[in-house]
Design a protein around this motif. Sequence first.
Motif, PDB file in Angstrom:
ATOM      1  N   ILE A  90      -1.077   7.906   6.590  1.00 34.32           N
ATOM      2  CA  ILE A  90      -0.667   6.532   6.230  1.00 34.32           C
ATOM      3  C   ILE A  90      -1.829   5.889   5.406  1.00 34.32           C
ATOM      4  O   ILE A  90      -1.707   5.447   4.226  1.00 34.32           O
ATOM      5  CB  ILE A  90       0.054   5.713   7.234  1.00 34.32           C
ATOM      6  CG1 ILE A  90       1.234   6.528   7.905  1.00 34.32           C
ATOM      7  CG2 ILE A  90       0.338   4.255   6.779  1.00 34.32           C
ATOM      8  CD1 ILE A  90       1.817   5.704   9.175  1.00 34.32           C
ATOM      9  N   THR A  91      -2.823   5.703   6.270  1.00 36.01           N
ATOM     10  CA  THR A  91      -3.973   4.966   5.649  1.00 36.01           C
ATOM     11  C   THR A  91      -5.245   5.278   6.858  1.00 36.01           C
ATOM     12  O   THR A  91      -4.912   5.677   7.619  1.00 36.01           O
ATOM     13  CB  THR A  91      -3.746   3.562   5.559  1.00 36.01           C
ATOM     14  OG1 THR A  91      -5.067   3.049   5.005  1.00 36.01           O
ATOM     15  CG2 THR A  91      -3.600   2.808   7.000  1.00 36.01           C
ATOM     16  N   ILE A 104      -3.605  -0.753  12.815  1.00 36.04           N
ATOM     17  CA  ILE A 104      -3.664  -0.300  11.405  1.00 36.04           C
ATOM     18  C   ILE A 104      -3.131  -1.295  10.261  1.00 36.04           C
ATOM     19  O   ILE A 104      -2.458  -2.114  10.380  1.00 36.04           O
ATOM     20  CB  ILE A 104      -2.375   0.898  11.369  1.00 36.04           C
ATOM     21  CG1 ILE A 104      -2.294   1.667  12.282  1.00 36.04           C
ATOM     22  CG2 ILE A 104      -2.370   1.497   9.831  1.00 36.04           C
ATOM     23  CD1 ILE A 104      -1.063   2.552  12.480  1.00 36.04           C
ATOM     24  N   ILE A 106      -2.120  -2.068   7.319  1.00 34.97           N
ATOM     25  CA  ILE A 106      -1.086  -1.698   6.247  1.00 34.97           C
ATOM     26  C   ILE A 106      -0.690  -2.747   5.111  1.00 34.97           C
ATOM     27  O   ILE A 106       0.013  -2.585   4.384  1.00 34.97           O
ATOM     28  CB  ILE A 106       0.307  -1.420   7.024  1.00 34.97           C
ATOM     29  CG1 ILE A 106       0.793  -2.799   7.754  1.00 34.97           C
ATOM     30  CG2 ILE A 106       0.038  -0.306   8.108  1.00 34.97           C
ATOM     31  CD1 ILE A 106       2.183  -2.420   8.283  1.00 34.97           C
ATOM     32  N   VAL A 109      -0.174  -0.763   1.936  1.00 37.00           N
ATOM     33  CA  VAL A 109       1.054   0.480   2.437  1.00 37.00           C
ATOM     34  C   VAL A 109       2.330  -0.330   2.298  1.00 37.00           C
ATOM     35  O   VAL A 109       3.194   0.083   1.728  1.00 37.00           O
ATOM     36  CB  VAL A 109       0.738   0.957   3.657  1.00 37.00           C
ATOM     37  CG1 VAL A 109       1.739   2.001   3.788  1.00 37.00           C
ATOM     38  CG2 VAL A 109      -0.537   1.736   3.589  1.00 37.00           C
ATOM     39  N   ILE A 110       2.374  -1.479   2.702  1.00 35.32           N
ATOM     40  CA  ILE A 110       3.739  -2.136   2.875  1.00 35.32           C
ATOM     41  C   ILE A 110       4.499  -2.721   1.712  1.00 35.32           C
ATOM     42  O   ILE A 110       5.529  -2.565   1.591  1.00 35.32           O
ATOM     43  CB  ILE A 110       3.406  -3.739   3.818  1.00 35.32           C
ATOM     44  CG1 ILE A 110       4.732  -3.943   4.635  1.00 35.32           C
ATOM     45  CG2 ILE A 110       2.892  -4.728   3.040  1.00 35.32           C
ATOM     46  CD1 ILE A 110       5.077  -2.904   5.741  1.00 35.32           C
ATOM     47  N   LYS A 116       9.081  -4.982   6.044  1.00 32.16           N
ATOM     48  CA  LYS A 116       8.058  -4.574   6.949  1.00 32.16           C
ATOM     49  C   LYS A 116       8.873  -3.936   8.187  1.00 32.16           C
ATOM     50  O   LYS A 116       8.529  -3.118   9.102  1.00 32.16           O
ATOM     51  CB  LYS A 116       7.164  -5.947   7.719  1.00 32.16           C
ATOM     52  CG  LYS A 116       6.662  -6.317   6.621  1.00 32.16           C
ATOM     53  CD  LYS A 116       5.885  -7.743   7.076  1.00 32.16           C
ATOM     54  CE  LYS A 116       4.982  -8.455   6.035  1.00 32.16           C
ATOM     55  NZ  LYS A 116       4.569  -9.885   6.527  1.00 32.16           N
ATOM     56  N   PHE A 119       9.732  -0.532   7.411  1.00 30.63           N
ATOM     57  CA  PHE A 119       8.506   0.332   7.647  1.00 30.63           C
ATOM     58  C   PHE A 119       8.216   0.615   9.092  1.00 30.63           C
ATOM     59  O   PHE A 119       7.896   1.773   9.610  1.00 30.63           O
ATOM     60  CB  PHE A 119       6.970  -0.312   7.072  1.00 30.63           C
ATOM     61  CG  PHE A 119       5.907   0.503   7.394  1.00 30.63           C
ATOM     62  CD1 PHE A 119       5.373   1.435   6.465  1.00 30.63           C
ATOM     63  CD2 PHE A 119       5.055   0.170   8.485  1.00 30.63           C
ATOM     64  CE1 PHE A 119       4.327   2.318   6.899  1.00 30.63           C
ATOM     65  CE2 PHE A 119       3.985   0.958   8.750  1.00 30.63           C
ATOM     66  CZ  PHE A 119       3.477   2.118   7.775  1.00 30.63           C
TER      67      PHE A 119
END
Length: 170
Positions: A90-91, A104, A106, A109-110, A116, A119
């Motif tokens: 993911i990251t 994490i 995010i 990414v989000i 949210k 996700f």
Amino acid sequence: MERVILHYDMDCFYAAIETRDNPKKYKNKPMIVAGGVVTTANYEARKYGIHSAMSTYEAKNLCQNLLIVPPNKEKYIKESEKIHELVLKITHRIEFIALDEGYIDISNVIPKYSSKEKFAKIFRERIYKHTGLTCSVGIGVNKISAKIASDINKPFGQYIFNTRAEFVEL
């Protein structure tokens, strides 16, 4: 851009691994992973007041039919490494803080997801699909809010603080 931090916490990690690997022996029965001290208690054992860091002797006094499984650290490390590999896809903005939990970031990414909540659901389901283990997820504006959120809907749940104000109001 406001930071978005996810905290994941595997549910009764060591006990869940043992139950997954030996369901006939441990499923729906009070069980702990312990030597002289309880490392992990499953949810059935927790109903009796049993918790981590309690002596095995004291735990057995609280629940006469308690099953005690010796720890298998190598097995737990191997499972943790699988989870870490999934998270790293993911990251790389991660802080693993134990074998069974991590933070994490995010934030970047989000925006690729519709929400949210979506996700968090995908994250939990992906961990389960690849490991057979459940985790709880919290999303917040910082580590503290994410950690608190991950404890709200255990096991295999999620909670999201969308703003700093929501967290402060709690």
